[in-house]
Scaffold this active site. Structure first.
Site, mmCIF file in Angstrom:
data_model
loop_
_atom_site.group_PDB
_atom_site.id
_atom_site.type_symbol
_atom_site.label_atom_id
_atom_site.label_comp_id
_atom_site.label_asym_id
_atom_site.label_seq_id
_atom_site.Cartn_x
_atom_site.Cartn_y
_atom_site.Cartn_z
ATOM 1 N N GLN A 547 36.159 42.821 33.016
ATOM 2 C CA GLN A 547 36.168 43.334 31.637
ATOM 3 C C GLN A 547 34.877 44.043 31.251
ATOM 4 O OE1 GLN A 547 37.023 40.671 28.050
ATOM 5 N NE2 GLN A 547 38.915 41.813 28.378
ATOM 6 N N ASP A 550 28.604 43.102 32.569
ATOM 7 C CA ASP A 550 27.761 41.898 32.504
ATOM 8 C C ASP A 550 28.430 40.685 33.157
ATOM 9 O OD1 ASP A 550 25.462 42.667 30.384
ATOM 10 O OD2 ASP A 550 27.350 43.646 29.901
ATOM 11 N N ILE A 552 30.304 40.760 35.816
ATOM 12 C CA ILE A 552 30.560 40.958 37.248
ATOM 13 C C ILE A 552 29.765 39.949 38.078
ATOM 14 C CG2 ILE A 552 28.782 42.607 38.003
ATOM 15 C CD1 ILE A 552 31.182 44.293 39.071
ATOM 16 N N HIS A 592 26.510 42.447 26.525
ATOM 17 C CA HIS A 592 27.438 43.573 26.444
ATOM 18 C C HIS A 592 26.712 44.898 26.617
ATOM 19 C CE1 HIS A 592 29.758 40.360 24.540
ATOM 20 N NE2 HIS A 592 30.809 41.011 24.977
#
Ligand SMILES: Cc1ncc(C[n+]2csc(CCOP(=O)(O)OP(=O)(O)O)c2C)c(N)n1
Ligand SMILES: [Mg+2]
Length: 803
Positions: A547, A550, A552, A592
């Site tokens: 999504q 950050d 990952i 984010h």
């Protein structure tokens, strides 16, 4: 006489006896390999050994239930299984132990992995798929405990896709999704998060995964009481058990020394998984480790006398032997003869493997010795070279390193001499080094004709009345075209399905292509990645969506250890052309707006890392990647979805080239190199600088791995003589990586009139809010002032100091 075999099909006693004795022979062969393997390490012929002794019998049962087209994803104890499916000979086993770098002798990894890391070949010489339905398959093992789990989920899910999605060319990969993905894991490794995440996800997805836990109560020296609640994995997994009302798991518990019960257990598991696609967990208890964990250390240090005595008694091979005799399949005497015969076979196989492994270097040694002798004659350091030569001559089975040490050190003594002998020595060193280097360094990326770098650019085209649209529309319409064109593509992630991703790049596509191809997943990044790896290994073209960039980090271990190493660790015999889609760089707040590109670049060599500056570029990357056969990570700009871009009219066709930079503004005074969201700020600063008469050239690298394969950046520096690399990573992150390439690989230092510099975010994570961003990441003013400072330093008269 007819007998009831464990399979409940009645076959003749003779046939069953043949089967039992075949199994007996494999069990004894495998054990003998373990015993001799340990000796090879202790005598110094091999460096390290980790073996499958004590786990033989359950693996024979597993092999019986394993069919062509099935996949294994397991760990280092599974040599007996590999032997039973015909994928590991005695010679192969020892070649692995000796790190034989020939893929013919050591088919598991060409010596790149320690012995005990198994895999089969999915690819032909040219990198194309073999027919995986004609063979029994094993995905290539990795060493980190439980790292086989995320991939296992995808291997199982592929069957679900093949069974339920129409129109996919499946001949080489599936027969209506009947294939099982078989996992194996040690009891202690079930403590890892990957295990739990995978178990839950497979229960949710209902995929044909049969998970075996080899339980020997220990993880090296650490007892189950420190590993597992209640010391019992099947007990604590009971809540996953399926019942009339709820789907879930079938959980089977069986003792690892009980041949008949094991065969029954595996047959039952296979029937359930193949038929209904329900996952099954088989907890195989009461296993042992006759020689301890590995060749490093002995288990007498941590097992007490009672345990050691129990292990001797319940050794699965011992129990199997007793059962064979008790049931009149053979006699003590016959088995002793078989044992003796096998001991000889293993000894012979071991010798043959050693000869095959060492012979090429013995031949090279014979070539090299006279070259050294001749070179010595022409040197004033004759004695030193002869001494190196004599030392080399004494080595019975030299390794490559020993040959090259002798040759290269001799050359160091020849610096000032000139002779034919010296030239011959140099030629020998160069040829042998390059030939050997590729044995250890090839196949990090695809070497097939479909490798991503050879796919040519196709520019987007526009009709005269092309509208400006929100950029996410371009992604959406391009994905639409992709799913329409390639039935084997699918995308999945958190909020990917129903709402069409958090930024609506997939809006409406689930309705159009179904909830298997455009799918929501749980919040579980490691197994989203694993789903992708496993499915890609079975011929599908998955796009795994993480999504936000950050997050990952949750998937990074799997990307780094599994995906990035796959081609390399199999020497090009397996591939997983997975696309990982995510969005990142600049938005708001610590989690984010991270841009940890240096960290990713450093951990993910083996995966292409692409950083498109807009959605047209991103869509073009997806189109390129789907024509290639390699894994890649595409990072879309999180703050770019609502920016306007012109609507192309060749969706699915335009392709952004990989590894190629683009000059997005020409200039003569300084070269600015950047990527992703930062570029917009760089462009703003450059516009402002134009007003002061400073003409900056801006280059978008587009692709961090690989970086500027045509060495275009230096051409710009040749013109401008000044260089600034700007990004949003920490100092010394991706900007330093880019700078190193420009200076060292492209030799740009030759053309510089000013100090080459980087401009990055602060060392800390980006703070929340607009001011948080302003004070954490480079702003247009920061960039302007940095560039102006460089110009001021070079010509203070024309560009007087700002302050
Ligand atoms: C992530 C990770 N941590 C630690 C290790 C070191 N290590 C290798 S095997 C092992 C124990 C595994 O025990 P278990 O899962 O029970 O398998 P067994 O060897 O007993 O069959 C450990 C700690 C590793 N390989 N990977
Ligand atoms: Mg264990």
């Amino acid at each position: 006489m007819q007998i009831e075999t464990p399979s409940k099909t009645s076959i003749s006693f003779e046939d069953f006896k043949t089967e039992v004795l075949k199994d007996y022979k494999i069990a004894v062969t495998s054990r003998e390999c373990s015993l001799l393997g340990r000796r090879e390490v202790l005598t110094g012929k091999a460096k390290f050994g980790i073996f499958g002794d004590g786990k033989e019998i359950p693996q024979l049962a597993l092999a019986k239930a394993f069919k062509n087209g099935d996949f294994r994803s397991g760990y280092y104890r599974d040599q007996t299984f590999m032997m039973a499916i015909g994928a590991l000979s005695i010679e192969n086993f020892f070649a692995g132990l000796y790190a034989d770098s020939s893929i013919e002798n050591e088919p598991m990894s060409g010596g790149r992995q320690m012995g005990g890391h198994f895999g089969t070949h999915s690819l032909n010489e040219d990198g194309s798929w073999k027919n995986l339905m004609l063979q029994k398959n094993s995905s290539a093992d990795t060493s980190p405990t439980a790292s086989q789990m995320p991939r296992l989920l995808g291997l199982a899910q592929a069957s679900k896709i093949y069974r339920n999605v129409d129109g996919i060319e499946a001949e080489k990969f599936s027969d209506n999704g009947n294939e099982i993905a078989w996992g194996t894991i040690g009891n202690a490794s079930t403590s890892e998060g990957h295990f739990w995440e995978t178990i839950n996800a497979a229960g949710v997805l209902q995929v044909p995964m049969v998970m075996s836990v080899w339980d020997d109560e220990y993880g090296i020296s650490v007892h189950a009481r420190h590993q597992t609640t209640k010391e019992n994995i099947s007990e604590i997994l009971k809540g996953f058990q399926r019942d009339e009302e709820n789907k879930g798991y079938e959980i089977i518990v069986v003792n690892g020394w009980d041949y008949v019960a094991l065969i029954e257990a595996y047959e039952k598991a296979a029937e359930i998984a193949r038929g209904s696609h329900a996952p099954v967990l088989i907890h195989v208890r009461e296993l042992t480790q006759p020689q301890g964990h590995s060749t490093s250390g002995s288990h007498e240090r941590y097992k007490n006398e009672d345990r050691l005595a129990w292990e001797r008694e319940f050794d699965c091979n011992v129990k199997f032997r007793e059962w064979v005799i008790q049931n009149n399949f053979s006699t003590q005497e016959e088995l002793e003869n078989i044992d003796q015969e096998i001991k000889k076979q293993v000894r012979d196989g071991k010798k043959a493997a050693w000869t095959a492994c060492t012979q090429p270097m013995v031949i090279k040694q014979k070539e090299l010795l006279p070259l050294l002798e001749n070179a010595a004659k022409s040197s004033d350091k004759k004695d030193a070279i002869l001494s190196l030569k004599n030392e080399l001559a004494k080595i019975k089975d030299p390794i490559k390193k020993e040959l090259l040490i002798a040759a290269r050190k001799s050359l160091h003594y020849l610096i000032r001499s000139k002779s034919d002998a010296k030239t011959q020595l140099i030629d020998w060193i160069d040829a042998y080094t390059s030939e050997s280097q590729s044995e250890f360094s090839s196949n990090l990326y695809s070497e097939s004709k479909h490798n991503a770098l050879s796919i040519e650019e196709v520019k987007p085209t526009y009709s005269n009345e092309a509208r400006l649209v929100d950029a996410r529309i371009i992604l959406r319409d391009n994905f639409d075209k992709i799913f329409e064109t390639y039935p084997e593509t699918l995308i999945f992630g958190e909020d990917t399905g129903k709402i069409g991703d958090v930024n609506q790049g997939l809006e409406g596509l689930q309705n159009k292509y179904g909830s298997l191809r455009v799918a929501d997943t749980g919040i579980r990044e490691a197994t989203i990645l694993g789903q992708g790896i496993g499915m890609a290994m079975r011929g599908l073209r998955p796009i795994a969506e993480i999504q936000y960039l950050d997050y990952i980090l949750y998937a990074l271990q799997t990307m780094s250890d599994d995906l990035a190493t796959l081609q390399y660790r199999t020497k090009g015999k397996q591939k997983a052309p997975l696309i990982v889609r995510t969005r990142g760089h600049r938005l708001e707040g610590i989690w984010h707006s991270g841009s940890p590109m240096g960290a990713l670049v450093h951990l993910l060599h083996g995966i292409h890392i692409l950083v498109p500056r807009n959605m047209t570029k991103a869509a073009g990357f997806y189109n390129t990647l789907l024509e290639g056969d390699e894994p890649a990570l595409v990072i879309e700009c999180l703050n770019g979805y609502r920016l306007k871009e012109k609507l192309p009219n060749n969706f699915g066709k335009f392709k952004t080239p990989i590894g190629v930079v683009e000059t997005i503004k020409e200039g003569t005074d300084i070269t600015l190199v950047s990527y992703g969201s930062t570029l917009r700020l760089v462009e703003e600063a450059a516009r402002d600088l134009e007003e002061l008469g400073i003409h900056a050239e801006i280059i978008d690298v587009q692709s961090l791995l690989p970086l500027d394969i045509n060495k275009d950046i230096v051409k710009s520096v040749e013109k401008t003589n000044r260089l600034l690399v700007i990004d949003e990573d920490v100092p010394g992150g991706a900007s330093a990586y880019i700078l190193q390439n420009i200076l060292e690989v492209q030799n740009a230092y030759l053309h510089l009139d000013s100090k080459p510099q980087t401009m990055t975010a602060k060392e800390h994570r980006p703070s929340y809010g607009t001011d948080g961003d302003y004070f954490s990441k480079p702003s247009a003013e920061d960039i302007f002032e940095k560039i102006y400072g460089i110009m001021n330093e070079s010509d203070p008269e024309q560009y007087p100091a700002l302050k």
